[in-house]
Enzyme design. Sequence first.
Site, PDB file in Angstrom:
ATOM      1  N   LYS A 160      56.898  -6.298 -10.371  1.00 47.03           N
ATOM      2  CA  LYS A 160      56.419  -6.912 -11.634  1.00 47.03           C
ATOM      3  C   LYS A 160      54.975  -6.222 -11.768  1.00 47.03           C
ATOM      4  CE  LYS A 160      55.589 -11.710 -13.417  1.00 47.03           C
ATOM      5  NZ  LYS A 160      56.404 -11.580 -14.584  1.00 47.03           N
TER       6      LYS A 160
HETATM    7  N1  PMP Z   1      62.285 -10.976 -16.046  1.00 41.98           N
HETATM    8  C1  PMP Z   1      61.085 -10.383 -16.601  1.00 41.98           C
HETATM    9  C2  PMP Z   1      60.873  -9.390 -17.465  1.00 41.98           C
HETATM   10  C3  PMP Z   1      60.005 -11.470 -16.364  1.00 41.98           C
HETATM   11  O1  PMP Z   1      58.721 -11.021 -16.669  1.00 41.98           O
HETATM   12  C4  PMP Z   1      60.382 -12.832 -15.753  1.00 41.98           C
HETATM   13  C5  PMP Z   1      59.057 -13.555 -15.478  1.00 41.98           C
HETATM   14  N2  PMP Z   1      58.459 -13.285 -14.192  1.00 41.98           N
HETATM   15  C6  PMP Z   1      61.484 -13.060 -15.194  1.00 41.98           C
HETATM   16  C7  PMP Z   1      62.517 -12.186 -15.623  1.00 41.98           C
HETATM   17  C8  PMP Z   1      61.714 -14.415 -14.559  1.00 41.98           C
HETATM   18  O2  PMP Z   1      61.106 -14.154 -13.205  1.00 41.98           O
HETATM   19  P1  PMP Z   1      60.874 -15.515 -12.364  1.00 41.98           P
HETATM   20  O3  PMP Z   1      62.011 -16.571 -12.575  1.00 41.98           O
HETATM   21  O4  PMP Z   1      60.349 -15.216 -11.061  1.00 41.98           O
HETATM   22  O5  PMP Z   1      59.872 -16.191 -13.505  1.00 41.98           O
END
Ligand code: PMP
Length: 311
Positions: A160
Site C-alpha cells: 500500500k
Molecule cells: N484495493 C485498494 C487499491 C485499496 O486502496 C484498498 C483500501 N486499503 C483496498 C483494496 C481494500 O483493502 P482493505 O480492505 O484492507 O481496506
Amino acid sequence: MVNIEPTKYIWANGKFVDWKDAKIHVLTHCLHYGTGVFEGIRCYETKLGPAIFRLRDHMKRLESSAKILRMEIPYSVKELSEAIKELIRKNELKSCYIRPIAFFGVQGIGINPTGYPVDLFIVSFGFGAYLGEDGLKNGIRCGTSSWHRISPSSLATMGKICGHYVNSVLAHTEAKASGYDEAILLTDQQYVAEGSGENIFIVKNDLIMTPPLSAGILPGITRETVIKLAKDEAYEIVESNISRSELYLADEVFMTGTAAEITPVREIDTRTIGNGKRGPVTKRLQDNFWKIVKGENSNYMDWLDFVEKKK
Ligand code: PMP
C-alpha cells in the site's frame, strides 16, 4: 470528495501536535516520488468502548509495504498501536478512521532515498460510509475504467504505497466524471482486478468469486475478512480470474474495503446487476460483518483492539 472534521491532535514523529501544526517540508522525498506507505483503519463503537478492527493485520501490512520500499519504520508495531489508541483517546472519538503514513522525508534531492529520515504521522477523524449510506443499502453504480490496474511487473502491487494511488486517482476521477460512483479496474489481460480503493466479489448461482492476488490487487483486509465469513456460512468461495462479461451476468456484485466496508454494486457500465438491488448473499455478509465490528460476535473478539485502558 469526503469532507472531514479536524480533530484536536495528530501524532507526528512521536509527539501529539495540534491538527494545524502537522506539516512537512516541500523537499519531502515522498511528495516528489510517492515513496511512502500508509494504512486505512477503522475504529468502531462497541458496548465495551471504541474498538479498532484488525489493527495487528493493518500494522503487518504497513510493515510489508515498508519492506518492499526498503524503508525502516523507526517505531515498533507495539509503539504504533499504543500511539493509535492514545490518539483516539485524546481526540475523544467513539468511532473513527485512522490513517498512519510513513514516508521518506528531507535530505537531498534525487531518486535514491537510502539514508533519508523516515517520518511517521497518524491522523484520526470521524468518518461515515465512504460510498454513502444509500450505497451500503441500495448499491452503487460502477464503470469499468479505461485505466488498467497497475501491473505487478512494474509496481509492487502487494504494497500500500503512496505512488501507486495515482492509478486509483485516474480511474476514480474518470468514473466520477462519467457519472458513476466508483471505477472497476481491469488487469492488462482484461480480467477484473478491483476498485480504486476496494476489492471486488461476484456471486453467481451461490458461488462467490473474487480475483486472486496474482491479478495485481491489494491484499485487502476486508477481502480476507469476507472470505472467512463466507466460509463460516458454508458458501462456496473461490479466488479466480473474472472476465468483464462475468461481472455483467453476476447475480450479485459487491466491493470491500476499510472505507467502503461491504458495498453492493447495483449497476456496471449501464447494465443492471441481478435485480438491481442488494442481493441476499451480500446482505448476509454485511449483517455478519456489522456484528463482528460492533463486538457482537464472541467468535471474533480477537479481531478487535479496545481503545480504553482496562481498569
Ligand atoms: N484495493 C485498494 C487499491 C485499496 O486502496 C484498498 C483500501 N486499503 C483496498 C483494496 C481494500 O483493502 P482493505 O480492505 O484492507 O481496506
